[in-house]
Design a protein around this motif. Sequence first.
Motif, PDB file in Angstrom:
ATOM      1  N   ASN A  52      47.750  43.951  47.708  1.00 45.68           N
ATOM      2  CA  ASN A  52      47.155  44.051  46.373  1.00 45.68           C
ATOM      3  C   ASN A  52      45.679  43.661  46.397  1.00 45.68           C
ATOM      4  O   ASN A  52      44.851  44.292  45.730  1.00 45.68           O
ATOM      5  N   MET A  53      45.362  42.609  47.157  1.00 43.14           N
ATOM      6  CA  MET A  53      43.961  42.194  47.282  1.00 43.14           C
ATOM      7  C   MET A  53      43.123  43.318  47.882  1.00 43.14           C
ATOM      8  O   MET A  53      42.001  43.584  47.438  1.00 43.14           O
ATOM      9  N   ALA A  54      43.660  43.976  48.891  1.00 39.91           N
ATOM     10  CA  ALA A  54      42.929  45.052  49.560  1.00 39.91           C
ATOM     11  C   ALA A  54      42.692  46.231  48.615  1.00 39.91           C
ATOM     12  O   ALA A  54      41.585  46.770  48.553  1.00 39.91           O
ATOM     13  N   ALA A  59      38.816  49.285  45.217  1.00 39.27           N
ATOM     14  CA  ALA A  59      38.427  49.794  43.894  1.00 39.27           C
ATOM     15  C   ALA A  59      37.104  49.186  43.433  1.00 39.27           C
ATOM     16  O   ALA A  59      36.223  49.892  42.920  1.00 39.27           O
ATOM     17  N   GLN A  60      36.950  47.887  43.633  1.00 40.17           N
ATOM     18  CA  GLN A  60      35.700  47.228  43.249  1.00 40.17           C
ATOM     19  C   GLN A  60      34.527  47.741  44.074  1.00 40.17           C
ATOM     20  O   GLN A  60      33.441  47.988  43.535  1.00 40.17           O
ATOM     21  N   THR A  63      33.577  51.345  43.027  1.00 40.06           N
ATOM     22  CA  THR A  63      32.904  51.314  41.724  1.00 40.06           C
ATOM     23  C   THR A  63      31.493  50.754  41.860  1.00 40.06           C
ATOM     24  O   THR A  63      30.536  51.298  41.293  1.00 40.06           O
ATOM     25  N   TYR A  64      31.350  49.688  42.624  1.00 34.96           N
ATOM     26  CA  TYR A  64      30.040  49.080  42.858  1.00 34.96           C
ATOM     27  C   TYR A  64      29.089  50.083  43.521  1.00 34.96           C
ATOM     28  O   TYR A  64      27.942  50.244  43.092  1.00 34.96           O
ATOM     29  N   THR A  65      29.566  50.762  44.542  1.00 33.17           N
ATOM     30  CA  THR A  65      28.736  51.738  45.255  1.00 33.17           C
ATOM     31  C   THR A  65      28.360  52.891  44.335  1.00 33.17           C
ATOM     32  O   THR A  65      27.222  53.364  44.369  1.00 33.17           O
ATOM     33  N   LYS A  94      31.238  46.942  51.789  1.00 31.06           N
ATOM     34  CA  LYS A  94      31.426  46.064  50.623  1.00 31.06           C
ATOM     35  C   LYS A  94      32.881  45.596  50.546  1.00 31.06           C
ATOM     36  O   LYS A  94      33.147  44.430  50.243  1.00 31.06           O
ATOM     37  N   THR A  95      33.825  46.488  50.851  1.00 28.83           N
ATOM     38  CA  THR A  95      35.242  46.110  50.854  1.00 28.83           C
ATOM     39  C   THR A  95      35.496  45.013  51.876  1.00 28.83           C
ATOM     40  O   THR A  95      36.155  44.008  51.575  1.00 28.83           O
TER      41      THR A  95
END
Length: 187
Positions: A52-54, A59-60, A63-65, A94-95
């Motif tokens: 779930n963390m991965a 997703a974050q 979205t950030y990129t 970033k991930t």
Amino acid sequence: MNETMQQIVSACLPILCLLITAGGAYAVALLRRETAKIEKEIDNETASKYMNMACEAVAQAVTYTAQTFTDALKAEGAFTKEKQLEAFQKAKDKTLEILGDTTVAALGEIYGDFDAWLETKIEQVCREIKTPNTDATTTTAATTAAATAASVATTIAATAVQQLAAEAPAQGVEVSTEVEISEEKTE
């Protein structure tokens, strides 16, 4: 009677020892099985937590990129194949930054080839961002909106016919006030 009781105890003592040994072996086996079950549940919970963390980190990162890099290039019309690859690498970096080394190592044990999973997941999230949301909430909202629009249109049409009928006798025109309304259900 004292001697009889002693003989009974002497005869039952080996059976009692056998029962205690068998019961102890059963208790140990049961304890081991329950311990293994608890360890497996803990491993599953831990694995689930890391997965779930991965997914959230990917997703974050995507979205950030998209916000910091891709959207500006698209606005300028400069989002080339090379820039797509660069954006992909930025999302991947970033991930990995969000997850940290410990989580990446744990996910490597879970997935085997974590890089392959990560690349696939980034592509999946990019696709999800590009496609419109078609979940049940959106479908229900669209259905409700369509039904409301049809109802309003029916009311307006009926009101218009009634107004025409009311004005027609003054002009000497005969108008039927019956309106055929068909409603379609949208699912």
